[in-house]
Design an enzyme around this catalytic site. Structure first.
Site, mmCIF file in Angstrom:
data_model
loop_
_atom_site.group_PDB
_atom_site.id
_atom_site.type_symbol
_atom_site.label_atom_id
_atom_site.label_comp_id
_atom_site.label_asym_id
_atom_site.label_seq_id
_atom_site.Cartn_x
_atom_site.Cartn_y
_atom_site.Cartn_z
ATOM 1 N N TRP A 66 0.844 -1.197 0.000
ATOM 2 C CA TRP A 66 0.000 0.000 0.000
ATOM 3 C C TRP A 66 0.878 1.246 0.000
ATOM 4 O O TRP A 66 0.781 2.110 0.862
ATOM 5 C CB TRP A 66 -0.907 0.006 1.228
ATOM 6 C CG TRP A 66 -1.906 -1.103 1.272
ATOM 7 C CD1 TRP A 66 -2.325 -1.884 0.243
ATOM 8 C CD2 TRP A 66 -2.628 -1.543 2.438
ATOM 9 N NE1 TRP A 66 -3.259 -2.795 0.681
ATOM 10 C CE2 TRP A 66 -3.466 -2.616 2.030
ATOM 11 C CE3 TRP A 66 -2.652 -1.157 3.765
ATOM 12 C CZ2 TRP A 66 -4.315 -3.276 2.903
ATOM 13 C CZ3 TRP A 66 -3.493 -1.816 4.649
ATOM 14 C CH2 TRP A 66 -4.322 -2.866 4.225
ATOM 15 N N ASN A 89 1.438 -0.521 -10.206
ATOM 16 C CA ASN A 89 0.037 -0.419 -10.610
ATOM 17 C C ASN A 89 -0.746 0.608 -9.802
ATOM 18 O O ASN A 89 -1.631 1.276 -10.329
ATOM 19 C CB ASN A 89 -0.642 -1.789 -10.472
ATOM 20 C CG ASN A 89 -2.119 -1.738 -10.790
ATOM 21 O OD1 ASN A 89 -2.515 -1.481 -11.920
ATOM 22 N ND2 ASN A 89 -2.955 -1.965 -9.782
ATOM 23 N N ASP A 121 -5.378 3.752 -9.059
ATOM 24 C CA ASP A 121 -4.698 3.105 -10.178
ATOM 25 C C ASP A 121 -3.926 4.132 -11.004
ATOM 26 O O ASP A 121 -4.508 5.049 -11.592
ATOM 27 C CB ASP A 121 -5.740 2.396 -11.053
ATOM 28 C CG ASP A 121 -5.120 1.370 -11.969
ATOM 29 O OD1 ASP A 121 -4.914 0.237 -11.517
ATOM 30 O OD2 ASP A 121 -4.835 1.711 -13.133
ATOM 31 N N ARG A 165 10.806 -8.467 -8.417
ATOM 32 C CA ARG A 165 9.535 -9.164 -8.604
ATOM 33 C C ARG A 165 8.498 -8.065 -8.768
ATOM 34 O O ARG A 165 8.369 -7.174 -7.931
ATOM 35 C CB ARG A 165 9.225 -10.045 -7.408
ATOM 36 C CG ARG A 165 7.908 -10.850 -7.541
ATOM 37 C CD ARG A 165 6.731 -10.095 -6.967
ATOM 38 N NE ARG A 165 5.513 -10.907 -6.877
ATOM 39 C CZ ARG A 165 4.355 -10.467 -6.426
ATOM 40 N NH1 ARG A 165 4.229 -9.215 -6.026
ATOM 41 N NH2 ARG A 165 3.307 -11.249 -6.365
ATOM 42 N N ASP A 171 4.870 -6.719 -8.903
ATOM 43 C CA ASP A 171 3.519 -7.011 -8.430
ATOM 44 C C ASP A 171 2.471 -6.625 -9.475
ATOM 45 O O ASP A 171 2.666 -5.692 -10.259
ATOM 46 C CB ASP A 171 3.274 -6.225 -7.136
ATOM 47 C CG ASP A 171 1.930 -6.510 -6.512
ATOM 48 O OD1 ASP A 171 1.707 -7.660 -6.110
ATOM 49 O OD2 ASP A 171 1.095 -5.581 -6.431
ATOM 50 N N LYS A 227 -0.207 -7.985 -14.602
ATOM 51 C CA LYS A 227 -1.268 -8.069 -15.603
ATOM 52 C C LYS A 227 -2.217 -6.877 -15.540
ATOM 53 O O LYS A 227 -3.016 -6.663 -16.445
ATOM 54 C CB LYS A 227 -2.062 -9.371 -15.450
ATOM 55 C CG LYS A 227 -2.901 -9.479 -14.178
ATOM 56 C CD LYS A 227 -3.741 -10.745 -14.150
ATOM 57 C CE LYS A 227 -4.951 -10.636 -15.038
ATOM 58 N NZ LYS A 227 -5.875 -11.795 -14.897
ATOM 59 N N GLU A 282 4.263 -10.747 -11.821
ATOM 60 C CA GLU A 282 3.137 -11.532 -11.317
ATOM 61 C C GLU A 282 1.976 -11.389 -12.294
ATOM 62 O O GLU A 282 1.332 -10.346 -12.350
ATOM 63 C CB GLU A 282 2.714 -11.043 -9.933
ATOM 64 C CG GLU A 282 1.514 -11.792 -9.385
ATOM 65 C CD GLU A 282 0.723 -11.007 -8.346
ATOM 66 O OE1 GLU A 282 -0.014 -11.643 -7.579
ATOM 67 O OE2 GLU A 282 0.824 -9.759 -8.316
ATOM 68 N N GLY A 335 -4.060 -18.558 -15.496
ATOM 69 C CA GLY A 335 -3.706 -19.943 -15.753
ATOM 70 C C GLY A 335 -3.507 -20.294 -17.209
ATOM 71 O O GLY A 335 -3.107 -21.417 -17.524
#
Length: 496
Positions: A102, A140, A194, A223, A225, A228, A249, A253
């Protein structure tokens, strides 16, 4: 073991590296930890940490420094820590931002975790040990304590104006990519404004920040976060500015959807394999077919599977042991995680068979285990990391070989990975601890008749038969991991 230090130092890039590439990362193995939950500066192993409180429990960067031996003894060659930036400072209806996601100020560190000097010291000591530092980063969103109508953009830095953000819309439909990239996470308790990552000013300022962060703290990898939820063009620019390995990340699937992000980022976490792996190994009723299908799909679809992040637990998912308490299954899933394609990632506490179901219960304090080195899974990880590190020491190209199945039935699969004469042959099964003993005959294992191999988990040796077959005795649903005896000599594996 003698081998661990030898392999870490000799088979990977020197510790002084400051711009680690995918080629340098593919031979690594990563221990993921939440900074607040791994180790305290005071070293206490009895300090209370009630996950339901969603409060800070006292883990620090200095605490990590003091407990690196524990990680390195399992054979890990990198750590992944929580985001380091300043977060919502006050308590929300969901507790505090102990997890680090956050953020409000990119240029201010989260002082709950320590000082700038502490973070620099962590990086320095990792490099002295021949290990890498991966830091979690968020691009993001920012975090706000309240709903979207109450956001005070002046509290953010450097994005201190509403013009830097997408107009509010709740993210509800994850099959709509425009909504996924432009709408907001969160709710009326904690909302996540956002960022408009299509805006050139946002792109420029994020690039400036990440370049400085990597340089200031000698970070080897990131990494990323919620990858997508951000447009791919932004990630290409962000990664170029960072100048180090980035793994995103992408919580999905579908292999085609997930692998496409590897055209913008070096790597993604291997979620398409995670769910079939769980279907196979978190109970005795699963089957191996979906796992083998997902393995083939990722190998044929992704740009480079050797740098995908392969995992069976993380801070966003139910612990494996929350789904089954069968220790044999836990050993199988960890053996596969380390020995499959990609960069293995193990989440802190998995080696202690922690069983929290989901956020926040899967964010237990590692120190409450006492950092036991006698746990069965700690020993298993030490063994499988050792043999993987040994294979890499003998030939760095081991990491680029695709793992493939030599034989399988619904409950068991025999895999091979590596090069002729020095490959690792692993047997993974979901029959469980109560399954008794049975025998497998596996043909065409790629080893010469008469060659001796050792199961690094039991240290028992068997010999390749005429025609290149192995007769493998399975017992108690435990995995098997075979490596040529002549390749293991001098490594310390099983005393060789």
């Amino acid at each position: 073991m003698k081998f661990l230090t030898q392999a870490i130092v000799a088979c990977v890039v020197a510790a002084t590296a400051r711009a680690a590439t995918p080629e340098q990362w593919r031979g690594r193995s990563i221990y993921q930890l939440l900074t607040d939950r791994y180790a305290r500066t005071d070293g206490r192993t009895t300090a209370a940490c009630d996950t339901q409180n969603r409060d800070f429990c006292g883990g620090t960067w200095r605490g990590i420094i003091n407990r690196l031996d524990y990680i390195q003894r399992m054979g890990f060659t990198a750590i992944w820590i929580s985001p380091v930036t300043y977060n919502i400072p006050d308590r929300t209806l969901y507790g505090y931002g102990y997890h680090g996601f956050w953020q409000q100020d990119l240029y201010k560190l989260n002082d709950h975790f320590g000082t700038a000097e502490d973070l620099k010291e962590l990086s320095k000591i990792l490099h002295e040990r021949g290990m890498y530092l991966m830091v979690d980063v968020v691009a993001n969103h920012n975090g706000w304590n309240g709903d979207w109508r109450t956001v005070d953009y002046s509290r953010f830095y450097p994005f201190n104006d509403q013009k830097y953000f997408h107009r509010y819309c709740p993210l509800l439909n994850y099959s709509n990519q425009t909504e996924v990239e432009d709408c907001w996470l969160g709710d009326s308790k904690v909302v996540l404004p956002d960022l408009n990552t299509q805006d050139s000013s946002v792109v420029e300022q994020y690039g400036k920040w990440i370049k400085e962060l990597v340089s200031n703290y000698s970070i080897d990898g990131l990494r990323v976060d919620t990858a997508k939820l951000v447009d791919k063009a932004f990630w290409s620019s962000f990664q170029q500015a960072a100048g180090v390995f980035c793994s995103g990340e992408v919580f999905a699937g579908d292999a085609f959807y997930t692998c496409d992000y590897q055209n913008s980022l070096d790597s993604v976490l291997n979620y398409p394999q995670y769910w079939p792996l769980m279907l196979f190994l978190n109970s005795t009723t699963g089957t191996s077919g979906p796992l083998l299908d997902s393995l083939s799909s990722m190998q044929s679809t992704c740009k480079d599977v050797s740098v995908l992040g392969t995992f069976s637990e993380n801070h966003d998912l139910p612990r494996f042991a929350s789904q089954t308490d069968d220790m044999a299954l836990a050993k199988n899933v960890l053996a596969y995680t380390v020995l499959s394609d990609g960069i293995p990632i193990v989440y802190a506490g998995q080696e202690q068979h922690y069983s929290g179901y989901a956020d926040p219960d899967n964010r237990e304090a590692t120190w409450l285990s006492g950092y036991s080195q006698e746990s069965e899974l700690f020993k298993l990880l030490t063994a499988v990391n050792s043999v993987r590190n040994r294979a890499l020491y003998l030939d760095e190209s081991y990491a680029t070989y695709h793992i493939h199945a030599l034989w399988n039935d619904p409950n068991t699969a025999v895999f091979r990975k590596g090069y002729d004469g020095y490959q690792i042959i692993s047997v993974i099964t979901n029959k469980g601890a109560s399954s008794g003993s049975w025998m497998l005959t596996v043909e065409n294992v790629g080893l010469a008749p008469g060659k001796n191999v050792v199961d690094v988990l039991t240290c028992k040796q068997i010999t390749v038969g005429d025609g290149g077959y192995l007769v493998i005795v399975m017992d108690g649903g435990l995995p098997r991991v075979y490596f040529p005896v002549d390749a293991a000599k001098g490594s310390g594996i099983c005393g060789l």
